[in-house]
Design a protein around this motif. Structure first.
Motif, PDB file in Angstrom:
ATOM      1  N   TYR A  81       0.871  -1.188   0.000  1.00 31.59           N
ATOM      2  CA  TYR A  81       0.000   0.000   0.000  1.00 31.59           C
ATOM      3  C   TYR A  81       0.898   1.225   0.000  1.00 31.59           C
ATOM      4  CZ  TYR A  81      -4.773   1.678   1.013  1.00 31.59           C
ATOM      5  OH  TYR A  81      -6.033   2.203   0.938  1.00 31.59           O
ATOM      6  N   HIS A  93      -2.110  -4.677   1.965  1.00 31.75           N
ATOM      7  CA  HIS A  93      -1.549  -3.963   3.105  1.00 31.75           C
ATOM      8  C   HIS A  93      -2.388  -2.707   3.312  1.00 31.75           C
ATOM      9  CE1 HIS A  93       2.729  -5.829   2.508  1.00 31.75           C
ATOM     10  NE2 HIS A  93       1.748  -6.728   2.483  1.00 31.75           N
ATOM     11  N   LEU A 132      -0.198  -1.817   8.983  1.00 33.16           N
ATOM     12  CA  LEU A 132       1.129  -1.218   9.172  1.00 33.16           C
ATOM     13  C   LEU A 132       0.998   0.261   9.460  1.00 33.16           C
ATOM     14  CD1 LEU A 132       2.019  -2.887   5.909  1.00 33.16           C
ATOM     15  CD2 LEU A 132       3.456  -3.365   7.888  1.00 33.16           C
ATOM     16  N   ARG A 133       2.060   0.818  10.011  1.00 36.97           N
ATOM     17  CA  ARG A 133       2.037   2.261  10.207  1.00 36.97           C
ATOM     18  C   ARG A 133       2.393   3.003   8.931  1.00 36.97           C
ATOM     19  NH1 ARG A 133       6.711   5.282  13.293  1.00 36.97           N
ATOM     20  NH2 ARG A 133       7.574   4.876  11.228  1.00 36.97           N
ATOM     21  N   GLY A 134       3.379   2.472   8.166  1.00 33.81           N
ATOM     22  CA  GLY A 134       3.935   3.215   7.036  1.00 33.81           C
ATOM     23  C   GLY A 134       5.112   4.041   7.519  1.00 33.81           C
ATOM     24  N   ASP A 135       5.933   4.453   6.566  1.00 31.91           N
ATOM     25  CA  ASP A 135       7.110   5.259   6.903  1.00 31.91           C
ATOM     26  C   ASP A 135       6.798   6.738   6.790  1.00 31.91           C
ATOM     27  OD1 ASP A 135       9.043   3.365   7.633  1.00 31.91           O
ATOM     28  OD2 ASP A 135       9.236   2.762   5.537  1.00 31.91           O
ATOM     29  N   TYR A 165      -0.083   4.804  15.176  1.00 35.05           N
ATOM     30  CA  TYR A 165       0.631   3.526  15.191  1.00 35.05           C
ATOM     31  C   TYR A 165      -0.223   2.433  14.563  1.00 35.05           C
ATOM     32  CZ  TYR A 165       3.870   5.767  18.410  1.00 35.05           C
ATOM     33  OH  TYR A 165       4.788   6.613  18.968  1.00 35.05           O
ATOM     34  N   ALA A 166       0.477   1.387  14.110  1.00 34.36           N
ATOM     35  CA  ALA A 166      -0.227   0.259  13.504  1.00 34.36           C
ATOM     36  C   ALA A 166      -1.285  -0.304  14.460  1.00 34.36           C
ATOM     37  CB  ALA A 166       0.779  -0.823  13.115  1.00 34.36           C
ATOM     38  N   TYR A 173      10.139  -7.280  13.469  1.00 39.34           N
ATOM     39  CA  TYR A 173      11.491  -6.920  13.005  1.00 39.34           C
ATOM     40  C   TYR A 173      12.554  -7.724  13.747  1.00 39.34           C
ATOM     41  CZ  TYR A 173       8.763  -3.189  10.990  1.00 39.34           C
ATOM     42  OH  TYR A 173       7.818  -2.514  10.270  1.00 39.34           O
ATOM     43  N   HIS A 205      12.930  -2.615  14.866  1.00 37.90           N
ATOM     44  CA  HIS A 205      12.502  -1.485  14.042  1.00 37.90           C
ATOM     45  C   HIS A 205      13.468  -0.331  14.300  1.00 37.90           C
ATOM     46  CE1 HIS A 205      10.037   2.066  12.905  1.00 37.90           C
ATOM     47  NE2 HIS A 205       9.769   1.284  11.885  1.00 37.90           N
ATOM     48  N   ASP A 230      10.652  -2.665  21.471  1.00 35.86           N
ATOM     49  CA  ASP A 230      10.003  -3.033  20.206  1.00 35.86           C
ATOM     50  C   ASP A 230       9.107  -4.264  20.407  1.00 35.86           C
ATOM     51  OD1 ASP A 230       9.657  -2.237  17.584  1.00 35.86           O
ATOM     52  OD2 ASP A 230      11.226  -3.540  16.789  1.00 35.86           O
ATOM     53  N   LYS A 286       0.293  -5.312  19.718  1.00 35.82           N
ATOM     54  CA  LYS A 286      -0.459  -5.568  18.477  1.00 35.82           C
ATOM     55  C   LYS A 286      -1.111  -6.955  18.527  1.00 35.82           C
ATOM     56  CE  LYS A 286       3.051  -4.279  15.554  1.00 35.82           C
ATOM     57  NZ  LYS A 286       3.751  -3.848  14.311  1.00 35.82           N
TER      58      LYS A 286
HETATM   59  P1  FAD Z   1       4.339   0.188  14.402  1.00 34.79           P
HETATM   60  O1  FAD Z   1       4.005  -1.212  14.820  1.00 34.79           O
HETATM   61  O2  FAD Z   1       3.344   1.222  14.590  1.00 34.79           O
HETATM   62  O3  FAD Z   1       5.742   0.543  15.008  1.00 34.79           O
HETATM   63  C1  FAD Z   1       6.467   1.695  14.555  1.00 34.79           C
HETATM   64  C2  FAD Z   1       7.481   2.111  15.612  1.00 34.79           C
HETATM   65  O4  FAD Z   1       6.798   2.674  16.740  1.00 34.79           O
HETATM   66  C3  FAD Z   1       8.321   0.977  16.189  1.00 34.79           C
HETATM   67  O5  FAD Z   1       9.592   1.494  16.479  1.00 34.79           O
HETATM   68  C4  FAD Z   1       7.594   0.572  17.456  1.00 34.79           C
HETATM   69  O6  FAD Z   1       8.475   0.013  18.411  1.00 34.79           O
HETATM   70  C5  FAD Z   1       7.022   1.902  17.910  1.00 34.79           C
HETATM   71  N1  FAD Z   1       5.707   1.815  18.554  1.00 34.79           N
HETATM   72  C6  FAD Z   1       4.677   1.014  18.216  1.00 34.79           C
HETATM   73  N2  FAD Z   1       3.599   1.280  18.989  1.00 34.79           N
HETATM   74  C7  FAD Z   1       3.957   2.293  19.818  1.00 34.79           C
HETATM   75  C8  FAD Z   1       3.279   3.027  20.820  1.00 34.79           C
HETATM   76  N3  FAD Z   1       2.014   2.749  21.164  1.00 34.79           N
HETATM   77  N4  FAD Z   1       3.945   4.023  21.462  1.00 34.79           N
HETATM   78  C9  FAD Z   1       5.238   4.321  21.146  1.00 34.79           C
HETATM   79  N5  FAD Z   1       5.932   3.637  20.202  1.00 34.79           N
HETATM   80  C10 FAD Z   1       5.302   2.644  19.531  1.00 34.79           C
HETATM   81  N6  FAD Z   1       5.206   0.375   4.361  1.00 34.79           N
HETATM   82  C11 FAD Z   1       4.326   0.914   3.479  1.00 34.79           C
HETATM   83  O7  FAD Z   1       4.238   2.140   3.371  1.00 34.79           O
HETATM   84  N7  FAD Z   1       3.512   0.116   2.698  1.00 34.79           N
HETATM   85  C12 FAD Z   1       3.560  -1.233   2.779  1.00 34.79           C
HETATM   86  O8  FAD Z   1       2.823  -1.919   2.070  1.00 34.79           O
HETATM   87  C13 FAD Z   1       4.496  -1.835   3.690  1.00 34.79           C
HETATM   88  N8  FAD Z   1       4.572  -3.181   3.819  1.00 34.79           N
HETATM   89  C14 FAD Z   1       5.410  -3.729   4.767  1.00 34.79           C
HETATM   90  C15 FAD Z   1       5.424  -5.126   4.956  1.00 34.79           C
HETATM   91  C16 FAD Z   1       6.257  -5.705   5.911  1.00 34.79           C
HETATM   92  C17 FAD Z   1       6.250  -7.194   6.116  1.00 34.79           C
HETATM   93  C18 FAD Z   1       7.107  -4.886   6.703  1.00 34.79           C
HETATM   94  C19 FAD Z   1       8.026  -5.498   7.724  1.00 34.79           C
HETATM   95  C20 FAD Z   1       7.101  -3.501   6.525  1.00 34.79           C
HETATM   96  C21 FAD Z   1       6.257  -2.908   5.566  1.00 34.79           C
HETATM   97  N9  FAD Z   1       6.187  -1.523   5.383  1.00 34.79           N
HETATM   98  C22 FAD Z   1       5.308  -0.973   4.484  1.00 34.79           C
HETATM   99  C23 FAD Z   1       7.085  -0.637   6.154  1.00 34.79           C
HETATM  100  C24 FAD Z   1       6.466  -0.222   7.502  1.00 34.79           C
HETATM  101  O9  FAD Z   1       5.343   0.592   7.271  1.00 34.79           O
HETATM  102  C25 FAD Z   1       7.552   0.516   8.286  1.00 34.79           C
HETATM  103  O10 FAD Z   1       8.535  -0.386   8.701  1.00 34.79           O
HETATM  104  C26 FAD Z   1       7.081   1.399   9.422  1.00 34.79           C
HETATM  105  O11 FAD Z   1       8.176   2.251   9.781  1.00 34.79           O
HETATM  106  C27 FAD Z   1       6.640   0.677  10.689  1.00 34.79           C
HETATM  107  O12 FAD Z   1       5.482   0.015  10.499  1.00 34.79           O
HETATM  108  P2  FAD Z   1       4.863  -0.924  11.675  1.00 34.79           P
HETATM  109  O13 FAD Z   1       3.555  -1.373  11.198  1.00 34.79           O
HETATM  110  O14 FAD Z   1       5.854  -1.921  12.090  1.00 34.79           O
HETATM  111  O15 FAD Z   1       4.674   0.202  12.812  1.00 34.79           O
END
Ligand code: FAD
Length: 319
Positions: A53, A97, A126-129, A146-147, A182, A186, A195, A202
């Motif tokens: 996505y 996604h 996912l959260r996205g970058d 956050y995701a 990760y 992450h 992490d 989640k």
């Molecule tokens: P989260 O789970 O939200 O975590 C992000 C960061 O915040 C982590 O460091 C975590 O430790 C921290 N965190 C989590 N929750 C909290 C909280 N409540 N308070 C404080 N800190 C917190 N990106 C795209 O744009 N499109 C895609 O389709 C895509 N596909 C992917 C598929 C896979 C298998 C993977 C591994 C990554 C993908 N990504 C994609 C990249 C992803 O969006 C990034 O890695 C993003 O930076 C983190 O997403 P996450 O869902 O892990 O985030």
């Protein structure tokens, strides 16, 4: 069929699932290129195919008078409809996604409703970058941070709870939910333990399974699974795998994905005289990783096929 049912069924039969991940085409390109990419992979009967996505990015374009205008471009739209098209063409389950970045909660709800109408009952949340011109992730106004927040919205919909609370007798969805994990942490997390605590949040909120960021050293995956289990994370953890096929990846992959490449692999690749040699090293490395993971009973092998389906096909053939 849901991913978690595929995983459980494969476990009962003592089989290792195969799944793939692809990107939607760039805006302006047709879907045919995607079919050409997938056609040679379908002989392996993947259990499901993930489609990434992509958010909109803001860019500055030069006007004829030299001034600049801000434009918003979403370069790879169409995830939901591509999932439906792949399901129809190949009769295989798909996993769109969904990301927080760039989308309001209302847009996310609409996307989920669309997926439900299309008969798709899997999502990877996912959260996205951060956007390209931002140094840190900034959520959309009225978007999720956050995701786990996006995940809770999906769970709400599964319980028939929509954003407009007064909706009566509303339809319950039944999305199976995957989340990212990760093995090498992450990049924003201060340490692995923190992490893992957020990963556990989640899973506790309702994630059915985890799929990992790519890794090139299986020891890191095994250590991650062990740490997850020690921290009460008990859902299946599907390893994500990617082939190396050019020398640029030696610097790009660590930079983009915050992962390490084992020295043995980087040395072998540096010694290659041309791309064909790099592809051979990449294929053999991926094969060795895959065989070892399969031997150790992983729930599935999830291949990031982007750009190089031929290498992935050779690996699965040789498994
Ligand atoms: P989260 O789970 O939200 O975590 C992000 C960061 O915040 C982590 O460091 C975590 O430790 C921290 N965190 C989590 N929750 C909290 C909280 N409540 N308070 C404080 N800190 C917190 N990106 C795209 O744009 N499109 C895609 O389709 C895509 N596909 C992917 C598929 C896979 C298998 C993977 C591994 C990554 C993908 N990504 C994609 C990249 C992803 O969006 C990034 O890695 C993003 O930076 C983190 O997403 P996450 O869902 O892990 O985030």
């Amino acid at each position: 069929m849901k991913v978690i049912d595929h995983i459980n069924r494969a476990k009962e039969k003592n089989e290792t699932l195969i799944s793939f991940e692809i990107l939607p085409p760039l805006k302006g390109k047709g879907i045919e290129g995607l079919y050409e990419h997938l056609d040679p992979l379908m002989e392996f009967k993947p259990a499901y195919i993930n489609v990434t996505y992509h958010r909109s990015e803001h860019e500055f374009k030069k006007n004829p008078d030299g001034s600049f205008k801000k434009v918003t471009i979403r370069k790879r739209p169409g995830t939901e409809s591509i999932c439906a098209a792949i399901m129809n063409k190949y009769n295989v389950d798909t996993v769109p996604h969904l990301i927080c970045g760039g989308f309001s909660v209302t847009e996310t709800e609409d996307a989920l409703i669309n997926l439900n109408y299309l008969g798709i009952d899997n999502v990877l949340v996912l959260r996205g970058d951060a956007a390209k011109n931002e140094t840190a992730f900034i959520p959309q106004p009225d978007g999720h941070f956050y995701a786990v927040d996006l995940l809770k919205q999906v769970i709400n919909l599964n319980n028939g709870v929509y954003l407009e609370e007064e909706l009566l007798n509303s339809r319950k969805t039944s999305f199976c939910i995957g989340v990212a994990g990760y093995p090498e942490k992450h990049f924003e997390a201060p340490n692995m333990q923190t992490d893992l605590a957020y990963l556990k949040a989640k899973v506790d909120a309702g994630a059915d399974y985890i799929v990992t960021q790519m890794f090139f050293d299986n020891a890191k995956y095994y250590a991650f699974v062990e740490a997850c289990r020690a921290n009460g994370i008990n859902v299946p953890i599907v390893p994500g795998l990617k082939p190396i096929y050019n020398k640029k990846q030696l610097t790009m992959l660590p930079k983009i994905f915050s992962i390490d490449l084992p020295q043995e692999l980087s040395k072998e690749i540096e010694a290659c005289k041309n791309n064909a040699e790099v592809e051979k090293v990449g294929e053999d490395w991926l094969l060795a990783q895959s065989r070892d993971l399969k031997k150790n009973g992983v729930p599935g092998l999830h291949y990031y096929t982007l750009g190089k389906p031929g290498i992935v096909a050779n690996v699965i053939r040789r498994l």
